[in-house]
Write a protein that holds these residues in place. Structure first.
Motif, PDB file in Angstrom:
ATOM      1  N   GLY A 196      58.523  50.718 128.580  1.00  0.00           N
ATOM      2  CA  GLY A 196      59.732  50.156 129.161  1.00  0.00           C
ATOM      3  C   GLY A 196      59.438  49.132 130.236  1.00  0.00           C
ATOM      4  O   GLY A 196      60.025  48.039 130.257  1.00  0.00           O
ATOM      5  N   VAL A 197      58.524  49.461 131.143  1.00  0.00           N
ATOM      6  CA  VAL A 197      58.148  48.522 132.202  1.00  0.00           C
ATOM      7  C   VAL A 197      57.481  47.293 131.600  1.00  0.00           C
ATOM      8  O   VAL A 197      57.759  46.150 131.991  1.00  0.00           O
ATOM      9  CB  VAL A 197      57.215  49.207 133.224  1.00  0.00           C
ATOM     10  N   THR A 198      56.592  47.517 130.638  1.00  0.00           N
ATOM     11  CA  THR A 198      55.902  46.403 129.996  1.00  0.00           C
ATOM     12  C   THR A 198      56.887  45.487 129.283  1.00  0.00           C
ATOM     13  O   THR A 198      56.765  44.251 129.325  1.00  0.00           O
ATOM     14  CB  THR A 198      54.844  46.926 129.011  1.00  0.00           C
ATOM     15  N   ASP A 199      57.891  46.076 128.633  1.00  0.00           N
ATOM     16  CA  ASP A 199      58.909  45.269 127.951  1.00  0.00           C
ATOM     17  C   ASP A 199      59.690  44.409 128.951  1.00  0.00           C
ATOM     18  O   ASP A 199      60.030  43.254 128.652  1.00  0.00           O
ATOM     19  CB  ASP A 199      59.879  46.172 127.189  1.00  0.00           C
ATOM     20  N   VAL A 252      60.564  38.585 130.960  1.00  0.00           N
ATOM     21  CA  VAL A 252      60.411  37.488 131.924  1.00  0.00           C
ATOM     22  C   VAL A 252      59.392  36.471 131.402  1.00  0.00           C
ATOM     23  O   VAL A 252      59.611  35.258 131.442  1.00  0.00           O
ATOM     24  CB  VAL A 252      59.982  38.023 133.302  1.00  0.00           C
ATOM     25  N   TYR A 253      58.280  37.005 130.920  1.00  0.00           N
ATOM     26  CA  TYR A 253      57.212  36.160 130.384  1.00  0.00           C
ATOM     27  C   TYR A 253      57.716  35.315 129.206  1.00  0.00           C
ATOM     28  O   TYR A 253      57.469  34.099 129.129  1.00  0.00           O
ATOM     29  CB  TYR A 253      56.053  37.053 129.946  1.00  0.00           C
ATOM     30  N   ALA A 254      58.446  35.952 128.279  1.00  0.00           N
ATOM     31  CA  ALA A 254      58.924  35.252 127.091  1.00  0.00           C
ATOM     32  C   ALA A 254      59.913  34.158 127.448  1.00  0.00           C
ATOM     33  O   ALA A 254      59.901  33.078 126.838  1.00  0.00           O
ATOM     34  CB  ALA A 254      59.562  36.255 126.124  1.00  0.00           C
ATOM     35  N   PHE A 255      60.765  34.417 128.439  1.00  0.00           N
ATOM     36  CA  PHE A 255      61.713  33.381 128.867  1.00  0.00           C
ATOM     37  C   PHE A 255      60.970  32.172 129.418  1.00  0.00           C
ATOM     38  O   PHE A 255      61.278  31.021 129.077  1.00  0.00           O
ATOM     39  CB  PHE A 255      62.664  33.946 129.926  1.00  0.00           C
ATOM     40  N   ASP A 256      59.984  32.426 130.294  1.00  0.00           N
ATOM     41  CA  ASP A 256      59.221  31.317 130.869  1.00  0.00           C
ATOM     42  C   ASP A 256      58.454  30.557 129.788  1.00  0.00           C
ATOM     43  O   ASP A 256      58.392  29.319 129.800  1.00  0.00           O
ATOM     44  CB  ASP A 256      58.246  31.840 131.926  1.00  0.00           C
ATOM     45  N   ASP A 307      51.862  45.559 124.396  1.00  0.00           N
ATOM     46  CA  ASP A 307      53.267  45.898 124.659  1.00  0.00           C
ATOM     47  C   ASP A 307      53.430  47.336 125.137  1.00  0.00           C
ATOM     48  O   ASP A 307      54.542  47.887 125.088  1.00  0.00           O
ATOM     49  CB  ASP A 307      54.133  45.681 123.402  1.00  0.00           C
ATOM     50  N   MET A 308      52.346  47.928 125.643  1.00  0.00           N
ATOM     51  CA  MET A 308      52.385  49.342 126.034  1.00  0.00           C
ATOM     52  C   MET A 308      52.036  49.580 127.494  1.00  0.00           C
ATOM     53  O   MET A 308      52.509  50.533 128.102  1.00  0.00           O
ATOM     54  CB  MET A 308      51.422  50.163 125.154  1.00  0.00           C
ATOM     55  N   TYR A 309      51.172  48.759 128.067  1.00  0.00           N
ATOM     56  CA  TYR A 309      50.824  48.936 129.476  1.00  0.00           C
ATOM     57  C   TYR A 309      50.574  47.589 130.131  1.00  0.00           C
ATOM     58  O   TYR A 309      50.372  46.574 129.461  1.00  0.00           O
ATOM     59  CB  TYR A 309      49.647  49.894 129.664  1.00  0.00           C
ATOM     60  N   CYS A 310      50.634  47.585 131.451  1.00  0.00           N
ATOM     61  CA  CYS A 310      50.636  46.315 132.173  1.00  0.00           C
ATOM     62  C   CYS A 310      50.090  46.526 133.583  1.00  0.00           C
ATOM     63  O   CYS A 310      49.924  47.656 134.047  1.00  0.00           O
ATOM     64  CB  CYS A 310      52.055  45.756 132.249  1.00  0.00           C
ATOM     65  N   THR A 311      49.820  45.410 134.241  1.00  0.00           N
ATOM     66  CA  THR A 311      49.414  45.470 135.643  1.00  0.00           C
ATOM     67  C   THR A 311      50.107  44.364 136.426  1.00  0.00           C
ATOM     68  O   THR A 311      50.322  43.263 135.913  1.00  0.00           O
ATOM     69  CB  THR A 311      47.884  45.350 135.810  1.00  0.00           C
TER      70      THR A 311
END
Length: 332
Positions: A285-288, A293-297, A256-260
């Protein structure tokens, strides 16, 4: 050669008429393999409107020399100020879907700030490779209009010199995970490097979730991925099959801290052969936002893979074919 591309070229022609330099580049094999390719007459029409458009690695005899390393990156840079990247190509079916797979979902990002210059540099590097013309990327640098400052790294895979960079970036991000790894990928035909990193994460007690499409535009991909996903499920991973169309995004979120977000699929084609580019963003913030979106799907359009429904989802023929192809993949 369809409505969205023609609309784009009309807009680019307007900008060219205003004196804006417009350069466009596309992968020749990717173009020739789609359902409505740009042909010579189309390119001549586009060029006549002041747009410089070129092919990357045209397929010529002996074609075998040209098919391995394709340019799969998606880069847009405007005035050195705004950049776009992610998984989206330019085609009507990205808006309307395809009958055989349904709606098409993808993920793209818009960015401002110093990171845009790196995308400009990489475009200029490839432009020189294709045309021989040297662009001074610094000449196109624009003012920094970004307001939210985040730490971001650009990982660009290039065959040869930096061929292992993308899979190393994925593996090191997974190895650094302490709590959770969430992946969305259209073609998770996992390379050994990434697969072993996920196994290590599961062994450490990290929660691993992978979302992939129930529908796929590649006929044999689901059979092979099914075998890999079952192996991960048996080790404790949660595997979610997206049922709402074809999910083409390439996203990973860690702790929940970084993403790609980028162009790289988690298969050998992307991680061992093609030119690819991913943005790694170290920002909660970006990761959240991605996670929302991921959680909704996951909540509304996915089915959790279980030992019971695995055999219902994949026939005996598919399982045998998947294991055979998996074995051949591992051997080769």
């Amino acid at each position: 050669n369809d409505s969205i591309a023609n609309s784009l070229f009309e807009l680019l022609a307007q900008k060219a008429a205003e004196g804006v330099e417009v350069r466009a580049m596309f992968d020749a094999f990717g173009n020739s393999s789609n359902n409505q390719p740009l042909k010579k007459k189309h390119l001549e029409q586009i060029q006549s409107k002041g747009i410089e458009i070129v092919k990357f690695a045209p397929i010529r005899f002996p074609w075998i020399n040209h098919v391995w390393s394709r340019d799969h990156r998606k880069i847009v840079v405007i005035d050195g100020v705004t950049g776009y990247t992610g998984g989206m190509n330019i085609a009507d079916y990205y808006l309307h879907g395809k009958p055989e797979v349904g709606d098409w979902l993808d993920m793209h990002i818009r960015m401002h700030g110093p990171c845009v210059a790196e995308y400009e540099r990489l475009f200029a590097e490839m432009w020189h490779k294709v045309t021989g013309e040297r662009m001074n990327a610094a000449d196109y640098a624009g003012p920094d209009r970004s307001t939210d400052k985040i730490l971001m790294g650009v990982v660009a895979r290039k065959p040869g010199r930096e061929s292992g960079l993308m899979r190393k970036a994925y593996a090191e991000a997974i190895d650094a995970a302490r709590h959770n790894v969430r992946i969305v990928n259209a073609y998770p035909l996992l390379t050994r490097t990434v697969r072993r990193a996920l196994y290590r994460a599961l062994k450490r007690g990290v929660k691993v979730e992978i979302m992939l499409s129930a529908n796929n535009d590649q006929q044999l991909t689901p059979d092979i991925t099914a075998i890999q996903m079952k192996k991960l499920m048996d080790r404790g991973a949660d595997i979610f099959y997206f049922e709402g169309g074809f999910h083409h995004a390439k996203v990973m979120m860690v702790d929940d801290m970084y993403c790609t977000v980028g162009s790289a699929n988690l298969d050998a084609r992307s991680l061992m052969f093609d030119y690819e580019i991913n943005a790694f963003m170290f920002d909660k913030g970006v990761t959240d936002r991605l996670y929302d979106v991921y959680a909704f799907d996951k909540r509304s359009r996915c089915t959790l893979l279980t030992p019971e429904n695995f055999k219902q989802r994949f026939t005996l023929r598919q399982r045998v074919r998947g294991r055979t192809l998996w074995f051949l993949k591992a051997v080769l």
